[in-house]
Scaffold this active site. Structure first.
Site, PDB file in Angstrom:
ATOM      1  N   SER A   1       0.677  -1.253  -0.025  1.00  0.00           N
ATOM      2  CA  SER A   1       0.014   0.039  -0.154  1.00  0.00           C
ATOM      3  C   SER A   1       0.830   1.244   0.016  1.00  0.00           C
ATOM      4  O   SER A   1       0.174   2.466  -0.421  1.00  0.00           O
ATOM      5  CB  SER A   1      -0.936  -0.097   1.235  1.00  0.00           C
TER       6      SER A   1
ATOM      7  N   GLY B   1      -1.981  -4.421   1.083  1.00  0.00           N
ATOM      8  CA  GLY B   1      -2.253  -5.548   1.979  1.00  0.00           C
ATOM      9  C   GLY B   1      -1.244  -6.594   1.330  1.00  0.00           C
ATOM     10  O   GLY B   1      -1.488  -7.778   1.952  1.00  0.00           O
TER      11      GLY B   1
ATOM     12  N   ASN C   1       3.594  -5.447   5.619  1.00  0.00           N
ATOM     13  CA  ASN C   1       2.162  -6.193   6.241  1.00  0.00           C
ATOM     14  C   ASN C   1       2.720  -7.559   7.032  1.00  0.00           C
ATOM     15  O   ASN C   1       2.063  -7.876   8.064  1.00  0.00           O
ATOM     16  CB  ASN C   1       1.488  -6.515   4.930  1.00  0.00           C
TER      17      ASN C   1
ATOM     18  N   ASP D   1      -4.888   7.027   9.681  1.00  0.00           N
ATOM     19  CA  ASP D   1      -4.640   5.629  10.459  1.00  0.00           C
ATOM     20  C   ASP D   1      -3.237   5.596  11.042  1.00  0.00           C
ATOM     21  O   ASP D   1      -2.645   4.913  11.586  1.00  0.00           O
ATOM     22  CB  ASP D   1      -4.877   4.560   9.326  1.00  0.00           C
TER      23      ASP D   1
ATOM     24  N   HIS E   1      -0.396   5.285   6.582  1.00  0.00           N
ATOM     25  CA  HIS E   1      -0.094   5.520   5.084  1.00  0.00           C
ATOM     26  C   HIS E   1      -0.072   7.126   4.903  1.00  0.00           C
ATOM     27  O   HIS E   1      -0.480   7.724   5.534  1.00  0.00           O
ATOM     28  CB  HIS E   1      -1.419   5.268   4.465  1.00  0.00           C
TER      29      HIS E   1
END
Length: 236
Positions: A32, A69, A98, A179, A182
């Protein structure tokens, strides 16, 4: 006639080498952080570099094969098809984040990275690895061991290791999405400015310069063959 045929073959070789490297491509193979999570893909830092290269370095191409992801296991599964589809000259691997965020086994992650690099190199494609860091949520020991994996893999497999481009971005809340993981829209041009010269330098050093050396050797062979042919004609 034999010497003339040899010269013709070498001439065609030199043309084919030039044509094959008239456009050099780099495939960004990430998660991502490179896919532009929460943004239009056109706004991602990879797309920023693509526009830059189209305008200023038309001999270079950048392909974004990143998906949000993605893990190293997922990347390992997707890689062969992507190499076949895009035929890149170099791959920049930005995977592992991840795995770390989910607390995956680090030995498994390391083995996946090594297998990906081996597959890429088996296709005579150059490869570079991105250093990756994760927040200290899982404990200092795990996060330090996680980061060390990338250094060990790059050193053992003798490939370039690119510093983690999020290191300074992640500590600036103005450049992060809500979040806290990112990068936001404002961060994309900054990341592009960080990564563009690094990736361009990698392509020039790892792909273009060796190709130029190969083309030069062919030109030298052509010169020798032409000289010998001239001597043969003179002798007749």
């Amino acid at each position: 006639m034999v010497m003339l045929s040899v010269a013709a073959i070498i001439i065609s070789m030199s043309f084919s080498i030039r044509a094959a490297h008239a456009n050099v491509s780099l495939m960004v193979f990430g998660d991502s952080l490179s896919a532009g999570y929460g943004l239009s893909q056109a706004d991602s830092w990879v797309s920023e570099i693509a526009r830059n290269w189209q305008a200023n370095h038309p001999e270079l191409e950048i392909i974004n094969a990143s998906i949000s992801g993605e893990t190293t296991a997922g990347g390992l599964n997707r890689l062969p098809d992507l190499l076949e589809r895009h035929q890149p000259d170099m791959v920049f691997i930005e995977l592992g984040g991840n795995d770390g965020l989910r607390g995956f086994n680090l030995t498994t992650m390391e083995n996946n990275l090594r297998q990906m690099i081996t597959i890429i190199q088996s296709r005579n494609v150059k490869v570079a690895l991105s250093e990756v860091e994760i927040p200290p949520n899982l404990g200092r020991r795990y996060t330090e061991m996680f980061k060390q994996v990338f250094h060990e893999v790059a050193e053992d497999m003798d490939i370039p290791l690119v510093p983690f481009f999020m290191r300074e971005i992640a500590i600036d809340s103005n450049l992060m999405q809500n979040d806290g993981i990112h990068p936001n829209l404002a961060a994309q041009p900054i990341i592009a400015n960080i990564m563009e010269p690094l990736l361009r330098e990698l392509l020039e050093r790892e792909v273009l310069e060796p190709s130029a050396a190969t083309a030069a050797s062919v030109q030298q062979a052509l010169y020798v063959s032409q000289t010998l042919y001239g001597q043969l004609e003179a002798a007749q």
